[in-house]
Design an enzyme around this catalytic site. Structure first.
Site, PDB file in Angstrom:
ATOM      1  N   LYS A 117       0.866  -1.184   0.000  1.00 49.24           N
ATOM      2  CA  LYS A 117       0.000   0.000   0.000  1.00 49.24           C
ATOM      3  C   LYS A 117       0.893   1.220   0.000  1.00 49.24           C
ATOM      4  CE  LYS A 117      -4.456   0.945   0.173  1.00 49.24           C
ATOM      5  NZ  LYS A 117      -5.537   0.121  -0.402  1.00 49.24           N
TER       6      LYS A 117
HETATM    7  P1  NAD Z   1     -12.761   7.541  -3.731  1.00 53.18           P
HETATM    8  O1  NAD Z   1     -11.769   8.562  -3.351  1.00 53.18           O
HETATM    9  O2  NAD Z   1     -13.079   7.325  -5.160  1.00 53.18           O
HETATM   10  O3  NAD Z   1     -14.137   7.807  -2.951  1.00 53.18           O
HETATM   11  C1  NAD Z   1     -14.206   7.971  -1.562  1.00 53.18           C
HETATM   12  C2  NAD Z   1     -15.613   8.433  -1.214  1.00 53.18           C
HETATM   13  O4  NAD Z   1     -15.757   8.493   0.210  1.00 53.18           O
HETATM   14  C3  NAD Z   1     -15.951   9.839  -1.720  1.00 53.18           C
HETATM   15  O5  NAD Z   1     -17.296   9.868  -2.147  1.00 53.18           O
HETATM   16  C4  NAD Z   1     -15.779  10.710  -0.477  1.00 53.18           C
HETATM   17  O6  NAD Z   1     -16.556  11.904  -0.526  1.00 53.18           O
HETATM   18  C5  NAD Z   1     -16.282   9.758   0.564  1.00 53.18           C
HETATM   19  N1  NAD Z   1     -15.840  10.119   1.919  1.00 53.18           N
HETATM   20  C6  NAD Z   1     -14.622  10.556   2.316  1.00 53.18           C
HETATM   21  N2  NAD Z   1     -14.627  10.798   3.634  1.00 53.18           N
HETATM   22  C7  NAD Z   1     -15.865  10.468   4.073  1.00 53.18           C
HETATM   23  C8  NAD Z   1     -16.495  10.496   5.341  1.00 53.18           C
HETATM   24  N3  NAD Z   1     -15.842  10.927   6.429  1.00 53.18           N
HETATM   25  N4  NAD Z   1     -17.778  10.072   5.420  1.00 53.18           N
HETATM   26  C9  NAD Z   1     -18.441   9.655   4.320  1.00 53.18           C
HETATM   27  N5  NAD Z   1     -17.900   9.620   3.096  1.00 53.18           N
HETATM   28  C10 NAD Z   1     -16.630  10.027   2.988  1.00 53.18           C
HETATM   29  O7  NAD Z   1     -12.232   6.172  -3.045  1.00 53.18           O
HETATM   30  P2  NAD Z   1     -12.547   4.668  -3.496  1.00 53.18           P
HETATM   31  O8  NAD Z   1     -11.486   4.227  -4.422  1.00 53.18           O
HETATM   32  O9  NAD Z   1     -13.972   4.548  -3.865  1.00 53.18           O
HETATM   33  O10 NAD Z   1     -12.288   3.891  -2.122  1.00 53.18           O
HETATM   34  C11 NAD Z   1     -13.288   3.798  -1.098  1.00 53.18           C
HETATM   35  C12 NAD Z   1     -12.924   2.681  -0.134  1.00 53.18           C
HETATM   36  O11 NAD Z   1     -12.833   1.446  -0.854  1.00 53.18           O
HETATM   37  C13 NAD Z   1     -11.584   2.829   0.571  1.00 53.18           C
HETATM   38  O12 NAD Z   1     -11.676   2.275   1.862  1.00 53.18           O
HETATM   39  C14 NAD Z   1     -10.646   2.003  -0.278  1.00 53.18           C
HETATM   40  O13 NAD Z   1      -9.501   1.560   0.430  1.00 53.18           O
HETATM   41  C15 NAD Z   1     -11.563   0.848  -0.644  1.00 53.18           C
HETATM   42  N6  NAD Z   1     -11.180   0.112  -1.854  1.00 53.18           N
HETATM   43  C16 NAD Z   1     -11.049   0.744  -3.057  1.00 53.18           C
HETATM   44  C17 NAD Z   1     -10.733  -0.011  -4.178  1.00 53.18           C
HETATM   45  C18 NAD Z   1     -10.661   0.598  -5.548  1.00 53.18           C
HETATM   46  O14 NAD Z   1     -10.536  -0.167  -6.535  1.00 53.18           O
HETATM   47  N7  NAD Z   1     -10.755   1.894  -5.721  1.00 53.18           N
HETATM   48  C19 NAD Z   1     -10.506  -1.385  -4.066  1.00 53.18           C
HETATM   49  C20 NAD Z   1     -10.665  -2.002  -2.816  1.00 53.18           C
HETATM   50  C21 NAD Z   1     -11.016  -1.241  -1.723  1.00 53.18           C
END
Ligand code: NAD
Length: 428
Positions: A117
């Protein structure tokens, strides 16, 4: 503890809640399978951590130095793999905990990849495109010796996207002297990205919900209500795909707050609203709710898809869903997880529910190495095959050992990686 720039960015592992959560689950899983204590000891620490300071010339002419990290937790099964996060809370302990989860996720779904990471402590919403590009390129240059298609392959995470990956690939390729698409996944299609990667994590979340519903004899119909916390890559695609299988999306949120409509919400309309207004706040077709209220709604399916530590002892008793599908990494604390189990909520743990992203990242890496690209249908079919096998593997351990799905996923994962570690031994 070290203080850099007046902030604790090198937080002790034992001081970080997510790190402690993952360790205690590994310990409990180890007890289930009489895990060799030496293997536990090695898995409980990252293999290597890199700290970098990243100078950036800001648009106003000043120079700011950001803190960045890249952690390789384990490389027994193959090259390290994991996202890059841009968020103000990034620190070494969180990055290490997330790298550890990547090792466990890759092992659970049986990918030939280790766990990594990375992250930069910054608020990307306050950076211009030029500042973000400078930050990304200098970070890539600082971690250049750490990454590569055979060593460590980054991908998007919170605050980063396919544009970020394109900048990482270009910077790495410029320093190497030729195009190296295999250095990152989650790239745009035009430079070697895979069809189906953009929505893969959300699609995987929905595939695991379909599997869970089958086991619970629960039909997914237009009366099945869904709430999604976070409306970024994972949240939006989970919301869109779960609507497309016939469920009713009734609430979503982002960092600005949320919206609720018992009659249903349209993920596409919300996406268009955000594109124009930058936030969900103010979306007219529903009632405004807070993030806390969203989590406690009486819905059938709850998908946290934002940050870690959202479901804690203070709200777990009020959670009312039947299925909790963890799109985010670490959204539920250990203590809260126990409360949800006691309430009879069926949890699909993060390392299973959100594995779709890394599975299709693996496909992208394979396609890039072979310069031979698959159709979207092939990608989605293979994703279904791998994630439903992982679901079955976890469900079998859950039923046989009579343990919850989270512990079962850790058992199924650690069983595999510990055998691999014992076969390989260690040098010298
Ligand atoms: P992103 O940056 O695209 O979206 C994050 C979202 O969360 C946004 O809508 C943001 O406004 C919202 N957010 C941020 N702080 C917040 C809060 N305090 N309360 C409510 N909403 C809040 O990120 P992502 O890629 O969608 O990742 C989201 C989660 O999924 C993370 O935990 C990440 O580790 C996990 N994840 C992502 C992927 C991927 O392929 N992108 C894969 C596995 C896991």
């Amino acid at each position: 503890m070290n203080a850099l720039n007046g902030e604790n960015v090198i937080v002790g592992w034992e001081d970080h809640q997510l790190y402690r959560n993952v360790l205690s689950l590994m310990e409990a899983a180890g007890e289930q399978i009489q895990l060799d204590p030496n293997v536990y000891e090695r898995l409980s620490k990252p293999r290597r951590c890199l700290y970098v300071s990243i100078p950036v010339r800001m648009d106003d002419g000043s120079i700011r130095t950001f803190d960045g990290f890249r952690v390789h937790h384990n490389t027994t099964l193959g090259p390290a793999k994991g996202g890059i996060r841009y968020h103000p809370d990034v620190n070494l302990a969180e990055t290490s905990a997330l790298a550890m989860l990547m090792t466990l996720k890759n092992s659970l779904v049986r990918l030939p990849l280790g766990g990594a990471k990375g992250g930069i402590r910054c608020d990307p919403s306050k950076l211009s495109r030029r500042e973000k590009q400078s930050l990304t390129r200098r970070y890539t240059s600082e971690i250049f010796m750490f990454i590569g298609p055979d060593k460590d392959i980054p991908a998007p995470d919170i605050g980063t996207d396919q544009q970020t990956m394109a900048w990482v690939m270009d910077t790495y390729s410029a320093q190497t002297g030729f195009a190296v698409p295999g250095v990152v996944t989650g790239k745009p299609i035009e430079i070697g990205g895979s069809l189906g990667r953009l929505d893969a994590t959300g699609r995987g979340v929905v595939y695991t919900v379909i599997e869970a519903a089958k086991r619970l004899n629960m039909e997914l119909t237009e009366n099945t209500t869904v709430a999604v916390q976070g409306f970024g890559n994972v949240g939006y695609h989970s919301a869109k795909i779960i609507s497309s299988v016939g469920c009713k999306l009734v609430a979503v949120s982002d960092v600005s707050g949320g919206v609720y409509n018992a009659g249903g919400l349209d993920a596409g309309e919300l996406r268009d609203w955000i594109a124009q207004n930058k936030a969900i706040k103010g979306f007219p077709k529903g009632d405004a709710i807070t993030n806390e209220e969203l989590l406690e709604l009486p819905v059938d399916i709850l998908i946290p898809a934002a940050l870690s530590g959202q479901i804690t002892v203070s709200n777990a008793r009020n959670i009312q869903c039947k299925i909790l599908a963890e799109g985010a990494n670490g959204p539920t604390t250990s203590e809260a997880s126990q409360i949800l189990n006691d309430k009879g909520i069926f949890t699909i743990p993060d390392i299973l529910a959100n594995a779709g992203g890394v599975i299709v990242s693996y496909f992208e890496w394979v396609q890039g190495m072979q310069s031979f690209f698959w159709s979207e249908k092939d990608v989605n079919n293979k994703l279904w095959e791998i994630i439903s096998n992982a679901f079955n593997r976890t469900f079998e351990v859950h039923s046989q050992k009579k343990i919850d799905m989270r512990l079962a996923a850790f058992v199924a994962s650690i069983e595999h990686i510990s055998k691999a570690m014992l076969w390989r031994g260690f040098f010298p």
